[in-house]
Design an enzyme around this catalytic site. Structure first.
Site, PDB file in Angstrom:
ATOM      1  N   SER A  75       0.826  -1.214   0.000  1.00 52.74           N
ATOM      2  CA  SER A  75       0.000   0.000   0.000  1.00 52.74           C
ATOM      3  C   SER A  75       0.858   1.261   0.000  1.00 52.74           C
ATOM      4  O   SER A  75       1.961   1.289   0.536  1.00 52.74           O
ATOM      5  CB  SER A  75      -0.922   0.001   1.216  1.00 52.74           C
TER       6      SER A  75
HETATM    7  N1  SAH Z   1      -1.960  -3.624   2.790  1.00 49.20           N
HETATM    8  C1  SAH Z   1      -1.014  -4.476   2.108  1.00 49.20           C
HETATM    9  C2  SAH Z   1      -1.313  -4.603   0.639  1.00 49.20           C
HETATM   10  C3  SAH Z   1      -2.690  -4.897   0.312  1.00 49.20           C
HETATM   11  S1  SAH Z   1      -2.899  -5.404  -1.369  1.00 49.20           S
HETATM   12  C4  SAH Z   1       0.393  -3.955   2.253  1.00 49.20           C
HETATM   13  O1  SAH Z   1       0.595  -2.915   2.886  1.00 49.20           O
HETATM   14  O2  SAH Z   1       1.294  -4.592   1.706  1.00 49.20           O
HETATM   15  C5  SAH Z   1      -4.381  -6.309  -1.070  1.00 49.20           C
HETATM   16  C6  SAH Z   1      -4.139  -7.667  -0.501  1.00 49.20           C
HETATM   17  O3  SAH Z   1      -5.410  -8.223  -0.228  1.00 49.20           O
HETATM   18  C7  SAH Z   1      -3.453  -8.614  -1.464  1.00 49.20           C
HETATM   19  O4  SAH Z   1      -2.358  -9.217  -0.851  1.00 49.20           O
HETATM   20  C8  SAH Z   1      -4.537  -9.643  -1.811  1.00 49.20           C
HETATM   21  O5  SAH Z   1      -4.035 -10.949  -2.041  1.00 49.20           O
HETATM   22  C9  SAH Z   1      -5.383  -9.587  -0.551  1.00 49.20           C
HETATM   23  N2  SAH Z   1      -6.744 -10.044  -0.723  1.00 49.20           N
HETATM   24  C10 SAH Z   1      -7.614  -9.778  -1.736  1.00 49.20           C
HETATM   25  N3  SAH Z   1      -8.800 -10.340  -1.493  1.00 49.20           N
HETATM   26  C11 SAH Z   1      -8.693 -10.981  -0.300  1.00 49.20           C
HETATM   27  C12 SAH Z   1      -9.591 -11.757   0.491  1.00 49.20           C
HETATM   28  N4  SAH Z   1     -10.850 -11.986   0.114  1.00 49.20           N
HETATM   29  N5  SAH Z   1      -9.140 -12.255   1.650  1.00 49.20           N
HETATM   30  C13 SAH Z   1      -7.876 -12.042   2.063  1.00 49.20           C
HETATM   31  N6  SAH Z   1      -6.978 -11.307   1.365  1.00 49.20           N
HETATM   32  C14 SAH Z   1      -7.377 -10.788   0.198  1.00 49.20           C
END
Ligand code: SAH
Length: 222
Positions: A75
């Site tokens: 993020s």
């Molecule tokens: N906040 C994180 C990045 C988020 S990117 C950071 O700082 O690195 C969004 C993440 O959500 C991704 O890793 C993706 O695989 C995950 N994701 C998407 N849908 C999801 C779900 N239903 N359950 C769990 N994780 C999920």
């Protein structure tokens, strides 16, 4: 990283080059209206370079998302800071972070609260996040694998729920259900056009107030 002196702000200094990058990012966050000093301190304290690949370390402190594998991104610091500021954390909260990714957002939340449970659907990302959190010296995060849209019923209720992926069809009901009285949920909602939505549960444990805030851009919650 060695801590040799303090900056004028009182924050511990790191290598001067890194320190100037950190100060530049903090100035950018201030210019974008992030004023919560606790949040700015947390962004300073969490070594973002630990949450990206070696090749991306030179860009680790830039205010933008970076690829982390599996088509996902770490993020953007401004978005993490803004979401944390809206949650107004005091330090004693139980937090659910949905979408662990690199573990960076979880790490910032962890330095502002008591404990964070972070849930991710990709096993490889969760395993890497675990190693990165350890390398960053963050010890108050529990990682779980699974569908974050369903929350974590066995650990609920949470004082705070922070979602790092966009829910296409509105605020997931399970997450609202797992919010403690007085709790706050922040979640990006939408497909092409997304907005942050802040949900506050009343102290009566029953009422829910939903506020649509600024436009954002997140990867979808699957
Ligand atoms: N906040 C994180 C990045 C988020 S990117 C950071 O700082 O690195 C969004 C993440 O959500 C991704 O890793 C993706 O695989 C995950 N994701 C998407 N849908 C999801 C779900 N239903 N359950 C769990 N994780 C999920």
């Amino acid at each position: 990283m060695t801590s040799v002196r303090s900056t004028s702000s009182g924050r511990p200094a790191r290598r001067w080059l890194l320190e100037s990058e950190i100060e530049r990012l903090i100035a950018e966050l201030r210019a974008a209206d992030v004023r919560d000093e606790r949040v700015l301190d947390a962004v300073c304290a969490v070594p973002r370079e630990c949450f990206v690949s070696c090749e991306q370390r030179p860009e680790a402190w830039e205010n933008r998302p970076l690829p982390i594998g599996e088509g996902q991104t770490i993020s953007q610091p401004l978005v993490v800071a803004r979401m944390c500021a809206l949650l107004n954390l005091r330090g004693d909260e139980r937090v659910l972070d949905v979408g662990t990714g690199s573990g960076y957002h979880a790490a910032v939340l962890a330095s502002l609260s008591a404990w964070v449970w972070s849930i991710e659907r990709h096993e490889s990302l969760s395993a890497l996040a675990g190693r990165q959190l350890r390398a960053a010296g963050i010890a108050n995060v529990t990682l779980r694998l699974g569908d974050g849209a369903a929350g974590l019923p066995d650990e609920a209720p949470f004082d705070v729920i922070s979602v790092g992926a966009a829910a296409g069809s509105g605020v997931p009901a399970a997450l609202e259900t797992q919010l403690a009285p007085g709790g706050k949920l922040i979640v990006p909602v939408g497909h092409e056009t997304q907005h942050l939505v802040l949900v506050c549960r009343g102290l009566d444990g029953v009422t829910l107030e939903r506020r649509r805030l600024e436009r954002v851009r997140f990867v979808p919650l699957r």
